[in-house]
Design an enzyme around this catalytic site. Sequence first.
Site, mmCIF file in Angstrom:
data_model
loop_
_atom_site.group_PDB
_atom_site.id
_atom_site.type_symbol
_atom_site.label_atom_id
_atom_site.label_comp_id
_atom_site.label_asym_id
_atom_site.label_seq_id
_atom_site.Cartn_x
_atom_site.Cartn_y
_atom_site.Cartn_z
ATOM 1 N N SER A 65 38.801 39.339 45.417
ATOM 2 C CA SER A 65 40.165 39.388 45.959
ATOM 3 C C SER A 65 40.822 40.665 45.489
ATOM 4 O O SER A 65 40.856 40.941 44.284
ATOM 5 C CB SER A 65 40.985 38.185 45.500
ATOM 6 O OG SER A 65 42.368 38.401 45.742
ATOM 7 N N CYS A 71 46.988 41.291 51.306
ATOM 8 C CA CYS A 71 45.602 40.804 51.223
ATOM 9 C C CYS A 71 44.608 41.962 51.140
ATOM 10 O O CYS A 71 44.296 42.598 52.152
ATOM 11 C CB CYS A 71 45.248 39.884 52.381
ATOM 12 S SG CYS A 71 43.643 39.079 52.157
ATOM 13 N N GLY A 72 44.097 42.203 49.946
ATOM 14 C CA GLY A 72 43.198 43.332 49.736
ATOM 15 C C GLY A 72 41.852 43.183 50.417
ATOM 16 O O GLY A 72 41.376 44.116 51.080
#
Length: 344
Positions: free
Chosen positions: A91, A253-254
């Site tokens: 994440s 959101c990586g």
Amino acid sequence: MISDQKLEILQVHCEGEIGNVLVAGAPEIPGATALDKMNYINNVDDSLRRFVTFEPRANVAMTVNLLLEPTRPDADAGFIVLQADRAHAMSGSNCICVVTALLESGRVAMVEPETIVRLDMPAGLVTARARCENGRCLSVSVDNVPAFAEALDQEVETPRWGRIKADICFGGVYYGLVDVEQVGLTIEPKNARALAEAGIELKALLAEQVKVRHPTLPGVDEIAYVMFRSQEPDGAVRTCTTLKPGRVDRSPCGTGSSANLASLHARGLIAVGDTKVSRSIIGGEFHVQALEETEVGGRKAVIPRITGQGFVYGKQELRLVADDPFVKGFALSDTWGPQVHLLD
């Protein structure tokens, strides 16, 4: 887990998304690698995950990152992403949270103006570059694992929206990337509940109709999230990743932004050196750069760099006692949404 155990947690958020860091007190997780340890949590013993990610000790809109001793000599620390549905391999926002926590707590020595931190994760070795000043971590740039497109314009049959198209891409985990207009919504706070429920419905349909298996990471074999996307007038990508049992990511959101970068790269819409802005449902931003091209299992891939900021805002100590009737935790639909049964 052991009774009367105390768990020390640093409370952190990245662009509004809570990614707390469990820094001390956790039991040893069996496994020779971070990937082995993640698979152990998912397939053998999920008691720690449930203890820290369910009520009464947690809430739906958060993640807990389990800090580990690295299993490889070229890493400074390791961690596994623990969420209410399962443990995950990678994440981006949580990398930013973990690096910020490690540096600002002194667990990894801070070097100004830049500290390099190498993270041992189930998805692979991730390198982060933190911009530091006066004891603060001002931003973190995460060099992600290779991202690639598995399928572009994958057709999905749905009862509600007819036939829609999704890009199936890997950005640390697998994503179904869906242009949000296909479900008749826009990405804005008033639509968060509708987006969450639509995303979880689509995730279930994708699981039935589309099979994935990472070529080099055993156990990474599901589409973890649906991320809705739309184009902004200034060229940014508005993102909304949806998570079980029915919530939206507060950050841009990586890993989802990395998956989207892979989609753009596969379509020839970005080149090495290009940067895209990913903007969340609440306006937070990541800068996502295509660092270099590579290959994974015969697939053309791109190395993304994700830049954002994390904030340590508190500390927490959790205690496990033998007679606690809710050691396994619980989740109720009043706050977790009507699809809460999907966590069982």
